[in-house]
Scaffold this active site. Structure first.
Site, PDB file in Angstrom:
ATOM      1  N   ASP A  59     -10.139   3.298   2.096  1.00 46.88           N
ATOM      2  CA  ASP A  59     -10.469   2.956   2.820  1.00 46.88           C
ATOM      3  C   ASP A  59     -11.356   3.883   4.132  1.00 46.88           C
ATOM      4  O   ASP A  59     -11.802   3.948   4.690  1.00 46.88           O
ATOM      5  CB  ASP A  59      -9.415   2.727   4.019  1.00 46.88           C
ATOM      6  CG  ASP A  59      -8.418   0.693   3.934  1.00 46.88           C
ATOM      7  OD1 ASP A  59      -9.868   0.415   3.262  1.00 46.88           O
ATOM      8  OD2 ASP A  59      -7.549   0.869   3.505  1.00 46.88           O
ATOM      9  N   VAL A 105     -12.556  -2.950  12.917  1.00 50.67           N
ATOM     10  CA  VAL A 105     -12.832  -2.794  11.946  1.00 50.67           C
ATOM     11  C   VAL A 105     -12.481  -3.930  11.058  1.00 50.67           C
ATOM     12  O   VAL A 105     -12.342  -4.321   9.777  1.00 50.67           O
ATOM     13  CB  VAL A 105     -11.498  -1.755  11.150  1.00 50.67           C
ATOM     14  CG1 VAL A 105     -11.242  -0.499  11.546  1.00 50.67           C
ATOM     15  CG2 VAL A 105     -10.259  -2.185  11.094  1.00 50.67           C
ATOM     16  N   LYS A 139       0.644  -1.362  -0.148  1.00 51.59           N
ATOM     17  CA  LYS A 139      -0.049  -0.018   0.104  1.00 51.59           C
ATOM     18  C   LYS A 139       0.935   1.366  -0.064  1.00 51.59           C
ATOM     19  O   LYS A 139       0.337   2.249  -0.594  1.00 51.59           O
ATOM     20  CB  LYS A 139      -1.000   0.439   1.402  1.00 51.59           C
ATOM     21  CG  LYS A 139      -1.849  -0.985   1.364  1.00 51.59           C
ATOM     22  CD  LYS A 139      -3.156  -0.452   2.442  1.00 51.59           C
ATOM     23  CE  LYS A 139      -4.368  -1.703   2.434  1.00 51.59           C
ATOM     24  NZ  LYS A 139      -5.569  -1.293   3.595  1.00 51.59           N
ATOM     25  N   GLY A 165      -1.053   0.944  12.056  1.00 48.14           N
ATOM     26  CA  GLY A 165      -1.253   0.848  10.812  1.00 48.14           C
ATOM     27  C   GLY A 165      -1.749   1.266   9.638  1.00 48.14           C
ATOM     28  O   GLY A 165      -2.220   3.008   9.903  1.00 48.14           O
ATOM     29  N   GLY A 166      -1.501   0.901   8.593  1.00 42.81           N
ATOM     30  CA  GLY A 166      -2.266   1.337   7.538  1.00 42.81           C
ATOM     31  C   GLY A 166      -3.890   1.629   8.033  1.00 42.81           C
ATOM     32  O   GLY A 166      -4.688   3.121   7.738  1.00 42.81           O
ATOM     33  N   ALA A 167      -4.437   0.649   8.747  1.00 42.61           N
ATOM     34  CA  ALA A 167      -6.039   1.343   8.357  1.00 42.61           C
ATOM     35  C   ALA A 167      -6.268   2.107   9.940  1.00 42.61           C
ATOM     36  O   ALA A 167      -6.993   2.720   9.596  1.00 42.61           O
ATOM     37  CB  ALA A 167      -6.855   0.011   9.231  1.00 42.61           C
TER      38      ALA A 167
HETATM   39  P1  NAP Z   1      -1.022  -3.054   9.708  1.00 39.91           P
HETATM   40  O1  NAP Z   1      -0.115  -1.683   8.739  1.00 39.91           O
HETATM   41  O2  NAP Z   1       0.484  -4.292   9.535  1.00 39.91           O
HETATM   42  O3  NAP Z   1      -1.278  -2.130  11.625  1.00 39.91           O
HETATM   43  C1  NAP Z   1      -0.740  -3.840  11.822  1.00 39.91           C
HETATM   44  C2  NAP Z   1      -1.479  -2.989  13.941  1.00 39.91           C
HETATM   45  O4  NAP Z   1      -1.940  -4.196  14.754  1.00 39.91           O
HETATM   46  C3  NAP Z   1      -0.084  -2.813  14.068  1.00 39.91           C
HETATM   47  O5  NAP Z   1      -0.673  -1.063  15.215  1.00 39.91           O
HETATM   48  C4  NAP Z   1       0.420  -3.239  14.869  1.00 39.91           C
HETATM   49  O6  NAP Z   1       1.103  -2.919  16.396  1.00 39.91           O
HETATM   50  C5  NAP Z   1      -1.174  -4.698  15.589  1.00 39.91           C
HETATM   51  N1  NAP Z   1      -0.879  -5.364  16.381  1.00 39.91           N
HETATM   52  C6  NAP Z   1      -0.812  -6.890  15.168  1.00 39.91           C
HETATM   53  N2  NAP Z   1      -0.305  -8.102  15.887  1.00 39.91           N
HETATM   54  C7  NAP Z   1      -0.931  -7.349  17.029  1.00 39.91           C
HETATM   55  C8  NAP Z   1      -0.880  -8.200  18.690  1.00 39.91           C
HETATM   56  N3  NAP Z   1      -0.162  -9.310  18.897  1.00 39.91           N
HETATM   57  N4  NAP Z   1      -0.005  -7.414  19.833  1.00 39.91           N
HETATM   58  C9  NAP Z   1      -1.021  -6.069  20.000  1.00 39.91           C
HETATM   59  N5  NAP Z   1      -1.092  -5.601  18.351  1.00 39.91           N
HETATM   60  C10 NAP Z   1      -1.070  -6.137  17.126  1.00 39.91           C
HETATM   61  O7  NAP Z   1      -2.478  -3.623   9.175  1.00 39.91           O
HETATM   62  P2  NAP Z   1      -3.891  -2.938   9.001  1.00 39.91           P
HETATM   63  O8  NAP Z   1      -3.033  -2.445   7.324  1.00 39.91           O
HETATM   64  O9  NAP Z   1      -3.665  -1.228   9.555  1.00 39.91           O
HETATM   65  O10 NAP Z   1      -4.271  -4.005   9.324  1.00 39.91           O
HETATM   66  C11 NAP Z   1      -5.236  -4.011  10.236  1.00 39.91           C
HETATM   67  C12 NAP Z   1      -6.755  -4.774  10.624  1.00 39.91           C
HETATM   68  O11 NAP Z   1      -7.307  -3.799   9.758  1.00 39.91           O
HETATM   69  C13 NAP Z   1      -6.920  -6.059   9.719  1.00 39.91           C
HETATM   70  O12 NAP Z   1      -7.172  -7.078  10.100  1.00 39.91           O
HETATM   71  C14 NAP Z   1      -7.265  -5.834   8.740  1.00 39.91           C
HETATM   72  O13 NAP Z   1      -8.031  -6.887   8.435  1.00 39.91           O
HETATM   73  C15 NAP Z   1      -7.989  -4.610   8.878  1.00 39.91           C
HETATM   74  N6  NAP Z   1      -9.076  -3.995   8.077  1.00 39.91           N
HETATM   75  C16 NAP Z   1     -10.214  -3.909   8.214  1.00 39.91           C
HETATM   76  C17 NAP Z   1     -10.991  -2.765   6.674  1.00 39.91           C
HETATM   77  C18 NAP Z   1     -12.037  -2.533   6.611  1.00 39.91           C
HETATM   78  O14 NAP Z   1     -12.580  -2.036   5.556  1.00 39.91           O
HETATM   79  N7  NAP Z   1     -12.857  -3.570   7.295  1.00 39.91           N
HETATM   80  C19 NAP Z   1     -10.281  -2.227   5.654  1.00 39.91           C
HETATM   81  C20 NAP Z   1      -8.345  -2.206   6.396  1.00 39.91           C
HETATM   82  C21 NAP Z   1      -7.842  -3.358   7.533  1.00 39.91           C
HETATM   83  P3  NAP Z   1       2.637  -2.371  16.200  1.00 39.91           P
HETATM   84  O15 NAP Z   1       2.409  -1.501  15.621  1.00 39.91           O
HETATM   85  O16 NAP Z   1       3.302  -3.338  17.409  1.00 39.91           O
HETATM   86  O17 NAP Z   1       3.307  -4.042  15.247  1.00 39.91           O
END
Ligand code: NAP
Length: 292
Positions: free
Chosen positions: A111, A234, A75, A137-139
């Protein structure tokens, strides 16, 4: 056997690129929608390692692929490779949708649109209120952008496992959007009860609780939640996460990630096809798929 020539020389291809790609529900959602609307489109997943991202965009143009969704970890990386990038994608620093307009690739972040449409029913309540975002993160970026731009919130607390990432996000949005009412905290749930209880809205943007890790939750402390709060996760698989179940048991209003998923998808769909997605029908089909 009767052979149906469903796909032909007029079929337009859409895809999702990411690495790995196996968790994406976007092919299912968009193919349901194309079928319901009778559009001659096909949506396919493409596993593209970062080293092949540039080549995949050249391939997109060469093959006349009409659009891509972009997911982790591409992304952010894709942004400098595009000719034109929308304002929200530029500020967030991430693109989730590419449109191929006769060889010119344009990037968007739908998003943000998904978040705005999902939280719209709560617009009045959110104005001048404090909110907490778990994850950085990205979301989280899309949610923070939408809250600052569209909901006139008073203060944002960013809570993350890696505190430095929450801090850099705080600095990033202060600079990019001139919004200084941001605080950052490490994700230590017992220390956050007051921060959560002081928030009108709590959003989980971490992947904690996502299938198959459905017993995970960013907090398991029930006192974090109360009546009058809005709690939005999300994650859309499962539809009702452990965090949402806990918040609901405490009387909070809960909002699932499925609505955001369909709304962001509908915006991308419109950008690619010029048509409206039949959102209600698609939502029902996904609900029954995810709960079966
Ligand atoms: P990302 O950029 O990889 O960010 C992940 C976030 O989760 C980071 O803040 C990370 O913390 C934290 N994290 C991951 N595992 C963890 C754990 N075991 N304990 C504590 N914190 C943890 O991912 P993203 O793109 O933001 O996506 C995150 C979620 O949003 C996913 O489940 C995705 O499917 C969902 N999403 C949904 C939609 C929708 O349309 N509904 C759209 C986009 C994303 P650190 O910084 O410490 O690593």
């Amino acid at each position: 056997m009767q052979v149906q020539n469903k796909f032909n020389q007029n079929t337009k291809i859409i895809g999702v690129i990411g690495h790995p790609i196996k968790h994406s529900f976007s092919p299912l959602m968009h193919n349901i929608s194309f079928e319901l609307s009778g559009l001659n489109y096909l949506y396919l997943p493409f596993d593209v390692p970062p080293a092949l991202l540039k080549d995949s965009l050249k391939g997109m143009v060469a093959l006349g692929i009409k659009g891509f969704n972009v997911t982790i970890p591409l992304k952010e990386k894709v942004l400098p490779l595009l000719k034109d990038v929308s304002e929200e994608a530029n500020i967030i620093g991430a693109v989730n949708t590419i449109v191929n307009e006769e060889g010119t690739l344009k990037g968007y972040n739908t998003d943000v649109y998904g978040v705005v449409e999902t939280l719209l029913p709560f617009k009045d309540e959110l104005s001048n209120s404090k909110v907490s975002i778990i994850g950085a993160g990205g979301a989280a970026r899309s949610v923070i952008y939408a809250l600052i731009r569209n909901f006139n919130v008073a203060q944002i607390s960013i809570i993350n496992r890696t505190e430095q990432i929450a801090e850099s996000l705080k600095d990033y949005f202060s600079t990019k959007m001139l919004f200084n009412e941001i605080k950052s905290f490490p994700l230590v749930p017992p220390d956050l009860i007051e921060v959560f209880r002081d928030s009108k809205l709590i959003v989980n943007t971490t992947s904690m609780g996502m299938f198959p890790e459905v017993d995970d939750s960013a907090t398991t402390i029930k006192e974090s939640f109360m009546k009058g709060q809005i709690v939005f996760d999300v994650i859309y698989n499962p539809i009702k996460t452990k965090l949402l179940k806990l918040a609901e048991s405490q009387g909070a209003t809960i909002v699932t990630g499925l609505k955001m998923f369909v709304e962001q998808g509908a915006k991308s769909y419109e950008l690619w096809t010029g048509e409206q997605m039949p959102k209600e029908k698609v939502m029902k089909a996904l609900e029954s798929y995810l709960t079966s």
